[in-house]
Scaffold this motif. Structure first.
Motif, PDB file in Angstrom:
ATOM      1  N   GLU A 129       0.818  -1.214   0.000  1.00  0.00           N
ATOM      2  CA  GLU A 129       0.000   0.000   0.000  1.00  0.00           C
ATOM      3  C   GLU A 129       0.852   1.265   0.000  1.00  0.00           C
ATOM      4  O   GLU A 129       0.426   2.301  -0.510  1.00  0.00           O
ATOM      5  N   ALA A 130       2.050   1.195   0.577  1.00  0.00           N
ATOM      6  CA  ALA A 130       2.949   2.363   0.510  1.00  0.00           C
ATOM      7  C   ALA A 130       3.317   2.603  -0.960  1.00  0.00           C
ATOM      8  O   ALA A 130       3.302   3.744  -1.439  1.00  0.00           O
ATOM      9  N   ASP A 131       3.613   1.520  -1.689  1.00  0.00           N
ATOM     10  CA  ASP A 131       3.917   1.664  -3.121  1.00  0.00           C
ATOM     11  C   ASP A 131       2.700   2.174  -3.886  1.00  0.00           C
ATOM     12  O   ASP A 131       2.805   3.053  -4.731  1.00  0.00           O
ATOM     13  N   ASN A 132       1.533   1.597  -3.554  1.00  0.00           N
ATOM     14  CA  ASN A 132       0.309   2.000  -4.267  1.00  0.00           C
ATOM     15  C   ASN A 132       0.029   3.485  -4.118  1.00  0.00           C
ATOM     16  O   ASN A 132      -0.377   4.143  -5.064  1.00  0.00           O
ATOM     17  N   ILE A 133       0.237   4.014  -2.896  1.00  0.00           N
ATOM     18  CA  ILE A 133      -0.136   5.414  -2.680  1.00  0.00           C
ATOM     19  C   ILE A 133       0.832   6.348  -3.437  1.00  0.00           C
ATOM     20  O   ILE A 133       0.416   7.375  -3.962  1.00  0.00           O
ATOM     21  N   VAL A 134       2.101   5.936  -3.527  1.00  0.00           N
ATOM     22  CA  VAL A 134       3.055   6.752  -4.298  1.00  0.00           C
ATOM     23  C   VAL A 134       2.638   6.758  -5.774  1.00  0.00           C
ATOM     24  O   VAL A 134       2.573   7.803  -6.424  1.00  0.00           O
ATOM     25  N   THR A 135       2.282   5.581  -6.286  1.00  0.00           N
ATOM     26  CA  THR A 135       1.847   5.494  -7.694  1.00  0.00           C
ATOM     27  C   THR A 135       0.571   6.315  -7.905  1.00  0.00           C
ATOM     28  O   THR A 135       0.433   7.021  -8.908  1.00  0.00           O
ATOM     29  N   TYR A 136      -0.344   6.226  -6.936  1.00  0.00           N
ATOM     30  CA  TYR A 136      -1.619   6.946  -7.048  1.00  0.00           C
ATOM     31  C   TYR A 136      -1.371   8.456  -7.140  1.00  0.00           C
ATOM     32  O   TYR A 136      -1.895   9.138  -8.024  1.00  0.00           O
ATOM     33  N   VAL A 137      -0.515   8.963  -6.252  1.00  0.00           N
ATOM     34  CA  VAL A 137      -0.224  10.409  -6.251  1.00  0.00           C
ATOM     35  C   VAL A 137       0.496  10.789  -7.549  1.00  0.00           C
ATOM     36  O   VAL A 137       0.183  11.802  -8.173  1.00  0.00           O
ATOM     37  N   TYR A 138       1.422   9.936  -7.960  1.00  0.00           N
ATOM     38  CA  TYR A 138       2.158  10.199  -9.205  1.00  0.00           C
ATOM     39  C   TYR A 138       1.170  10.290 -10.372  1.00  0.00           C
ATOM     40  O   TYR A 138       1.205  11.226 -11.166  1.00  0.00           O
ATOM     41  N   ASN A 139       0.240   9.318 -10.421  1.00  0.00           N
ATOM     42  CA  ASN A 139      -0.755   9.328 -11.508  1.00  0.00           C
ATOM     43  C   ASN A 139      -1.623  10.574 -11.454  1.00  0.00           C
ATOM     44  O   ASN A 139      -1.934  11.164 -12.476  1.00  0.00           O
ATOM     45  N   MET A 164      -6.064  -0.627   6.160  1.00  0.00           N
ATOM     46  CA  MET A 164      -6.988  -1.307   7.077  1.00  0.00           C
ATOM     47  C   MET A 164      -7.587  -2.553   6.403  1.00  0.00           C
ATOM     48  O   MET A 164      -7.652  -3.625   6.999  1.00  0.00           O
ATOM     49  N   MET A 165      -7.986  -2.408   5.145  1.00  0.00           N
ATOM     50  CA  MET A 165      -8.580  -3.542   4.420  1.00  0.00           C
ATOM     51  C   MET A 165      -7.592  -4.701   4.292  1.00  0.00           C
ATOM     52  O   MET A 165      -7.936  -5.858   4.492  1.00  0.00           O
ATOM     53  N   ARG A 166      -6.352  -4.374   3.949  1.00  0.00           N
ATOM     54  CA  ARG A 166      -5.333  -5.433   3.794  1.00  0.00           C
ATOM     55  C   ARG A 166      -5.072  -6.138   5.123  1.00  0.00           C
ATOM     56  O   ARG A 166      -4.997  -7.358   5.185  1.00  0.00           O
ATOM     57  N   MET A 167      -4.879  -5.346   6.183  1.00  0.00           N
ATOM     58  CA  MET A 167      -4.549  -5.942   7.486  1.00  0.00           C
ATOM     59  C   MET A 167      -5.716  -6.780   8.006  1.00  0.00           C
ATOM     60  O   MET A 167      -5.533  -7.827   8.611  1.00  0.00           O
ATOM     61  N   MET A 168      -6.938  -6.287   7.753  1.00  0.00           N
ATOM     62  CA  MET A 168      -8.135  -6.946   8.278  1.00  0.00           C
ATOM     63  C   MET A 168      -8.516  -8.155   7.419  1.00  0.00           C
ATOM     64  O   MET A 168      -8.687  -9.261   7.906  1.00  0.00           O
ATOM     65  N   HIS A 173      -9.769  -4.468  -2.090  1.00  0.00           N
ATOM     66  CA  HIS A 173     -11.084  -4.138  -2.661  1.00  0.00           C
ATOM     67  C   HIS A 173     -12.099  -5.206  -2.273  1.00  0.00           C
ATOM     68  O   HIS A 173     -11.745  -6.358  -2.065  1.00  0.00           O
ATOM     69  N   PHE A 174     -13.376  -4.780  -2.212  1.00  0.00           N
ATOM     70  CA  PHE A 174     -14.412  -5.762  -1.885  1.00  0.00           C
ATOM     71  C   PHE A 174     -14.666  -6.687  -3.070  1.00  0.00           C
ATOM     72  O   PHE A 174     -14.787  -7.871  -2.913  1.00  0.00           O
ATOM     73  N   ASP A 175     -14.801  -6.115  -4.261  1.00  0.00           N
ATOM     74  CA  ASP A 175     -14.907  -7.001  -5.423  1.00  0.00           C
ATOM     75  C   ASP A 175     -14.039  -6.534  -6.582  1.00  0.00           C
ATOM     76  O   ASP A 175     -12.940  -7.026  -6.736  1.00  0.00           O
ATOM     77  N   GLU A 176     -14.481  -5.513  -7.334  1.00  0.00           N
ATOM     78  CA  GLU A 176     -13.672  -5.118  -8.501  1.00  0.00           C
ATOM     79  C   GLU A 176     -12.404  -4.385  -8.093  1.00  0.00           C
ATOM     80  O   GLU A 176     -12.442  -3.520  -7.233  1.00  0.00           O
ATOM     81  N   GLN A 283     -15.753  -6.970  16.064  1.00  0.00           N
ATOM     82  CA  GLN A 283     -14.320  -6.582  16.077  1.00  0.00           C
ATOM     83  C   GLN A 283     -13.937  -5.939  14.744  1.00  0.00           C
ATOM     84  O   GLN A 283     -13.183  -4.969  14.709  1.00  0.00           O
ATOM     85  N   CYS A 284     -14.463  -6.515  13.646  1.00  0.00           N
ATOM     86  CA  CYS A 284     -14.123  -5.959  12.322  1.00  0.00           C
ATOM     87  C   CYS A 284     -14.638  -4.532  12.201  1.00  0.00           C
ATOM     88  O   CYS A 284     -13.939  -3.641  11.728  1.00  0.00           O
ATOM     89  N   LYS A 285     -15.875  -4.330  12.649  1.00  0.00           N
ATOM     90  CA  LYS A 285     -16.456  -2.983  12.552  1.00  0.00           C
ATOM     91  C   LYS A 285     -15.670  -2.013  13.426  1.00  0.00           C
ATOM     92  O   LYS A 285     -15.456  -0.864  13.065  1.00  0.00           O
ATOM     93  N   GLU A 286     -15.242  -2.483  14.585  1.00  0.00           N
ATOM     94  CA  GLU A 286     -14.453  -1.615  15.472  1.00  0.00           C
ATOM     95  C   GLU A 286     -13.173  -1.155  14.753  1.00  0.00           C
ATOM     96  O   GLU A 286     -12.814   0.022  14.766  1.00  0.00           O
ATOM     97  N   ILE A 287     -12.516  -2.113  14.090  1.00  0.00           N
ATOM     98  CA  ILE A 287     -11.273  -1.762  13.384  1.00  0.00           C
ATOM     99  C   ILE A 287     -11.579  -0.838  12.201  1.00  0.00           C
ATOM    100  O   ILE A 287     -10.858   0.122  11.955  1.00  0.00           O
ATOM    101  N   ASN A 288     -12.686  -1.100  11.508  1.00  0.00           N
ATOM    102  CA  ASN A 288     -13.100  -0.178  10.429  1.00  0.00           C
ATOM    103  C   ASN A 288     -13.194   1.248  10.965  1.00  0.00           C
ATOM    104  O   ASN A 288     -12.719   2.198  10.341  1.00  0.00           O
TER     105      ASN A 288
END
Ligand code: HEM
Length: 389
Positions: A129-139, A164-168, A173-176, A283-288
């Motif tokens: 996700e650190a890589d993804n966010i750099v790419t996202y900002v770059y894009n 949070m999604m990855r750790m949990m 992504h939920f689907d797509e 617990q999941c909702k709490e972490i969300n």
């Protein structure tokens, strides 16, 4: 010396309803409370809403007394329609009162989900996700011929949600899958529902103080929280159900890979699953709810303060150049050496405290705060700890 049993000072109220009417007329409630406390020239005040007394604190000295010295005696939470629904009947940590369940889930959070072993096992997710966010900002910067400003808040929210999604759940992504590194429509819906749930929990709601009004949907507050919880469930539940099926019916995986795997595979003394489906959902909702807004606020404020103080931004940039250099990206392992940047983040917590209202702390027995009396029980029991302005 204050007379024994004296409550903190507060505004004069009406018989039976206390300060309820003033609070409703003067919304938003937290600004009115700050105003009243300024007029009364006090750092600790007592407001009465019907039969409940709410004690508010604005000084860091008394806040320390609440959270450090009197932590255990003030460890209960107040009940509300929103917290009951969000926590599936107080099955999480933050909304449940001190007791066996609270101790168990807190122990699981600190010794299992947040253990050094789990954190190092899930490092790969955070790196992706650190890589993804750099790419996202770059894009985002490259879109079109004109350089576009970056919306810092949206960018941080995207990153916090993805981590949070990855750790949990081990998936972003939920689907797509969305190719540009941003949130997809379902993640946006999930995020909006998380914020709606937080708003419902922290807003002043009449029915928290006049319980017989519950069920009457005053101010549409009940519809809103139901809708938020429904959307979060619609997103989370299929993943949780499928994973429970995988572990408990189909033999599981080679090892636990994320927080959900851990919650599902924990066993009690008899070797039976420690948590039911509803407990896992709570617990999941709490972490969300717990992981996005606070983190986002701190990063946003830190960057805002740096932009307003270019000399601080320059020092932070120099530190990055010195410790990390220009040939590679920052790694989590660099953080221990980035002392100036950590100090900036802590300073922005001091300037812009975490929450306007924290979850209420309720006295489990009679106690005192700043020399004033805080009785146990139903009449004088809520401590709404407010941040200083
Ligand atoms: C910068 C990030 C964060 C900030 C500023 C923050 C702030 C807070 C605050 C002010 C409270 C209320 C404490 C109280 O009432 O005594 C709290 C509670 C809590 N937070 Fe965080 N938090 C952050 C990140 C996280 C993360 C990443 C997690 C979980 C993965 C988390 C999980 C919790 C839980 C479970 C509670 C309830 C604790 C209890 O009731 O004993 N928080 N947080």
């Amino acid at each position: 010396m204050k007379p024994k049993g004296q409550l903190p000072p507060g505004p004069r109220g009406w018989p039976i309803i206390g300060n309820m009417l003033q609070m409703i007329i003067n919304r938003p409630a937290h600004l009115w409370i700050h105003r009243v406390m300024e007029e009364l020239q006090t750092d600790i005040a007592c407001f009465r809403f019907a039969r409940f007394h709410v004690i508010t604190v604005t000084s860091s000295k008394i806040a320390r007394e609440v959270l450090r010295e009197k932590d255990e005696v003030l460890a209960d939470r107040s009940e509300s329609y929103a917290s009951h629904l969000i926590s599936h009947g107080y099955k999480n940590i933050s909304f449940s009162s001190y007791g066996e369940n609270w101790k168990l889930v807190k122990k699981v959070m600190t010794t299992k989900l947040m253990s050094p072993t789990t954190l190092s096992k899930t490092l790969g997710y955070r790196n992706i996700e650190a890589d993804n966010i750099v790419t996202y900002v770059y894009n985002l910067c490259q879109l079109g011929s004109v350089r576009k400003p970056i919306n810092v808040r949206d960018t941080i929210l995207t990153y916090c949600h993805a981590v949070m999604m990855r750790m949990m759940f081990g998936q972003r992504h939920f689907d797509e899958v969305v190719e540009n590194g941003g949130l997809g429509p379902k993640e946006k819906e999930h995020m909006d529902a998380i914020y709606l749930a937080l708003d419902c929990f922290f807003s002043f709601n009449l029915t928290n103080y006049i319980p017989f009004l519950r069920g009457w949907n005053v101010d549409k507050a009940e519809t809103e929280v139901r809708e938020a919880v429904h959307i979060i469930n619609r997103c989370n539940d299929p993943i949780i159900q499928e994973r429970i099926h995988l572990w408990r019916k189909k033999g599981g995986k080679e090892m636990e890979e994320d927080w959900l795997d851990i919650l599902i595979t924990l066993k009690d003394d008899q070797g039976l699953p420690l948590f039911t489906f509803d407990e896992i959902r709570a617990q999941c909702k709490e972490i969300n709810l717990a992981t996005i807004d606070n983190t986002m606020n701190n990063v946003e404020w830190t960057i805002a303060e740096m932009l307003n103080h270019p000399e601080i931004l320059e020092k932070a940039t120099n530190e990055l150049d010195m410790i990390v250099g220009k040939d590679r990206l920052v790694q989590e392992s660099d953080i221990s050496q980035l002392n100036y940047i950590k100090a900036c983040s802590k300073e922005s917590f001091r300037l812009h405290p975490a929450n306007v209202f924290m979850p209420h702390h309720v006295a489990r027995e009679d106690t005192t705060l700043a020399g004033y009396f805080v009785p146990k029980g139903k009449t004088v029991n809520d401590i709404g700890l407010m941040s200083s302005k």
